[in-house]
Design an enzyme around this catalytic site. Structure first.
Site, mmCIF file in Angstrom:
data_model
loop_
_atom_site.group_PDB
_atom_site.id
_atom_site.type_symbol
_atom_site.label_atom_id
_atom_site.label_comp_id
_atom_site.label_asym_id
_atom_site.label_seq_id
_atom_site.Cartn_x
_atom_site.Cartn_y
_atom_site.Cartn_z
ATOM 1 N N LYS A 43 20.908 -16.634 4.875
ATOM 2 C CA LYS A 43 20.819 -16.106 6.030
ATOM 3 C C LYS A 43 21.148 -17.808 6.714
ATOM 4 C CE LYS A 43 17.852 -12.270 6.473
ATOM 5 N NZ LYS A 43 18.487 -11.161 6.957
ATOM 6 N N ARG A 78 16.710 -2.313 0.699
ATOM 7 C CA ARG A 78 16.909 -0.808 0.294
ATOM 8 C C ARG A 78 16.970 -0.866 -1.243
ATOM 9 N NH1 ARG A 78 22.725 -1.063 3.276
ATOM 10 N NH2 ARG A 78 21.477 -2.547 4.601
HETATM 11 N N1 BES Z 1 15.331 -7.789 6.560
HETATM 12 C C1 BES Z 1 16.710 -7.848 7.091
HETATM 13 C C2 BES Z 1 16.667 -6.943 8.406
HETATM 14 C C3 BES Z 1 16.328 -7.311 9.815
HETATM 15 C C4 BES Z 1 16.937 -8.032 10.487
HETATM 16 C C5 BES Z 1 14.946 -7.414 9.778
HETATM 17 C C6 BES Z 1 16.511 -8.545 11.923
HETATM 18 C C7 BES Z 1 14.418 -7.746 11.027
HETATM 19 C C8 BES Z 1 15.151 -8.284 12.064
HETATM 20 C C9 BES Z 1 17.558 -6.935 6.152
HETATM 21 O O1 BES Z 1 17.026 -7.256 4.637
HETATM 22 C C10 BES Z 1 18.982 -7.538 6.174
HETATM 23 O O2 BES Z 1 19.231 -8.815 6.018
HETATM 24 N N2 BES Z 1 19.670 -6.596 6.305
HETATM 25 C C11 BES Z 1 21.061 -7.116 6.504
HETATM 26 C C12 BES Z 1 21.999 -5.881 5.911
HETATM 27 C C13 BES Z 1 23.463 -6.414 5.729
HETATM 28 C C14 BES Z 1 23.746 -7.470 4.781
HETATM 29 C C15 BES Z 1 24.103 -5.011 5.281
HETATM 30 C C16 BES Z 1 21.553 -6.966 8.071
HETATM 31 O O3 BES Z 1 21.029 -6.374 9.017
HETATM 32 O O4 BES Z 1 22.229 -8.155 8.447
HETATM 33 ZN ZN ZN Z 2 18.087 -9.192 4.101
#
Ligand code: BES
Ligand code: ZN
Ligand code: ZN
Length: 504
Positions: free
Chosen positions: A275, A349
């Protein structure tokens, strides 16, 4: 802070402050003003007219303490329009009252509910109690200088004709629910250098000891033996090893069995799909679902409903390293389903895949998972509402209904076959990302569906939005909110026929 019920005449009472709750309702206002005037020996109606005060939700009007009330501070606090009234407004208003009292360094206060008739005083005293405790919360343990002021006692003044013993039971329930939620907030607010996977497991163990829950904690070797290839892959990049936690609350007169599963990423850096700075901040809160499981267990440990509850957390940390899993890797989950990795940041997931397969094998009557799963859910619903999905509309409706009662906003997102097509992988049974970014919260839910026994009613709650907030709202301070601890606990209480005993 002590919270007690009272049925007092306010004439000769000694207290630091009295807060009168009042509806915004112009026709009735006249009559209500008369009552306040009587209580305070007049003058208030003129003041209200002068200030054009309407008792809008959360609005304070400080009134002079002319009358026989021996308080230094007397205020009217608005509840908004009676027609639009819902119990959550009492939680909000109670939280504003406690914050105001702290600001003014008051120690004994009275909240008076006698200016109007409420429909259900069970709910009134419970909601006020919850709002006080939730609004009193702050995560200040790391400040060298703390704002030490604590309110000592709050008396909720109720009409004389109410059954005080019965209402005391609802004050007790409100206390337990709000304190459990604060417990979850405390855990979520701790950063990943304080609560890592091992420490999280220790906290679960301590809780189990305290309340007599069964607990089994599996280490990396055992997790591998259990065939949890998806979960294990996520955990591999971190120096903190995975811990799979299975708590069980098993009462004597169990009326059924529910499994609750929480996403437990102690930190989510994204892994190799790392990230960027802004998106990595607050990722300590990626353990919110897991911490909610512990909060719910704390509440049921206190309330002891007649229902068996399994609490399941696949704790891990998502980090990039030479050992980390990669995009294109193909994994095999415990139920045999193969997964192609499209993005290592869609890790939650993968951990839930194995946790949900495990939960399904326990053959409970229902499964609920809570997860900070997708940014897409926050885009869809905003920061304050959780997304609800699942395989059983009746069960989804029950959870949505419960969320209306607790004030924890939830909204359903629809599954459909076209989106199901979008998680087909090039070289495995399922992809861990959708082929487009559209409907990302739903494709994540559809991914989870592959790991749940379709015979078991299952609800998935995406709490990526409301689990934490940078500035806070209503009775939530900045940081963790502890959502959805009250909703799920309340649901379990209803399902266990808890209220039959009280006659609700
Ligand atoms: N933990 C994050 C989701 C999240 C985003 C939680 C903002 C709290 C606040 C999750 O693991 C994630 O990174 N999801 C990605 C999925 C994508 C790569 C398909 C996302 O939401 O960008
Ligand atoms: Zn993530
Ligand atoms: Zn995550």
């Amino acid at each position: 802070m002590e919270i007690n019920l009272a049925t007092k005449k306010l004439d000769n009472v000694k207290t630091d402050a009295v807060f009168f709750l009042m509806f915004e309702d112009n026709k009735k206002l006249e009559g209500e003003l008369e009552k306040i005037d009587k209580a305070l020996n007049g003058g208030v109606s003129d003041l209200i007219k002068l200030q054009k005060y309407k008792a809008e939700e959360g609005k304070f009007l400080i009134v002079p303490t002319l009358g026989k009330i021996k308080a230094n501070y007397v205020a009217i606090v608005g509840l908004g329009k009676e027609k639009k009234f819902e119990n959550d407004i009492l939680r909000r208003v109670a939280s504003y009252i406690i914050r105001k009292s702290k600001e003014l360094k008051l120690s004994d206060i009275i909240i008076d509910t006698n200016l109007q008739q409420f429909e259900n005083y069970d709910e009134v005293v419970q909601a006020i109690t919850e709002g006080l405790i939730l609004g009193d919360y702050s995560f200040d343990k790391y400040f060298s200088k703390k704002d030490e002021h604590k309110v000592k006692e709050v008396q909720i003044n109720i009409p004389k004709n109410q059954d005080k013993d019965r209402l005391n039971e609802f004050v007790r329930i409100g206390k337990i629910l709000a304190e459990a939620q604060n417990f979850t907030r405390d855990l979520v607010n701790e950063p990943a250098n304080v609560i890592n996977t091992i420490q999280f497991a220790e906290i679960a163990e301590k809780l189990a000891k305290e309340y007599g829950f069964e607990i089994k904690i599996y280490d990396e070797e055992e997790i591998e033996k259990m065939g949890m290839g998806a979960y294990l892959a996520v955990a591999k990049g971190s120096d903190n090893p995975p811990r799979f936690i299975h708590l069980t609350y098993r009462p004597k007169n169990s009326q059924g069995e529910v499994a609750i599963v929480g996403k437990g990423l102690m930190f989510d850096s994204g892994g190799l799909n790392i990230k960027t700075g802004d998106f990595m901040r607050w990722m300590k809160s990626d353990k919110s679902g897991a911490c909610a499981v512990l909060g719910i267990f704390k509440a049921i440990g206190e309330l002891k409903p007649d229902i068996t509850v399994h609490g399941i957390v696949a704790a891990a940390e998502n980090m990039p390293s030479g050992k980390a899993y990669r995009p294109d890797d193909i994994l095999r989950a415990r139920n045999g389903v193969t997964i192609e990795v499209g993005n290592t940041d869609a890790e939650g997931r993968l951990t839930l895949a194995d946790a949900l397969s495990y939960a399904s094998e326990l053959k409970p009557d229902a499964i609920i998972d809570m997860a900070t799963l997708t940014g897409a859910c926050v885009v869809a619903l905003g920061e304050f509402t959780a997304g609800v999905m699942g395989n059983n509309q009746k069960f989804i409706n029950e959870i949505l209904k419960t969320s209306e009662e607790t004030g924890e906003w939830m909204w359903q997102l629809p599954f459909n076959d076209k989106l199901r097509e979008q998680i087909k992988a090039p070289h495995a049974d399922v992809y861990n990302v959708g082929t487009t970014r559209y409907g990302g919260a739903i494709t994540a839910g559809l991914f989870l569906e592959k790991f749940v026994d379709p015979k078991i009613p299952w609800v998935h709650i995406d709490i990526a939005g409301p689990s934490h907030h940078t500035s806070g709202w209503y009775y939530h301070p900045k940081g963790a909110t502890g959502i959805p601890v009250r909703t799920i606990t309340w649901y379990l209480l209803k399902r266990s026929k808890f209220f039959d005993k009280i006659g609700k």
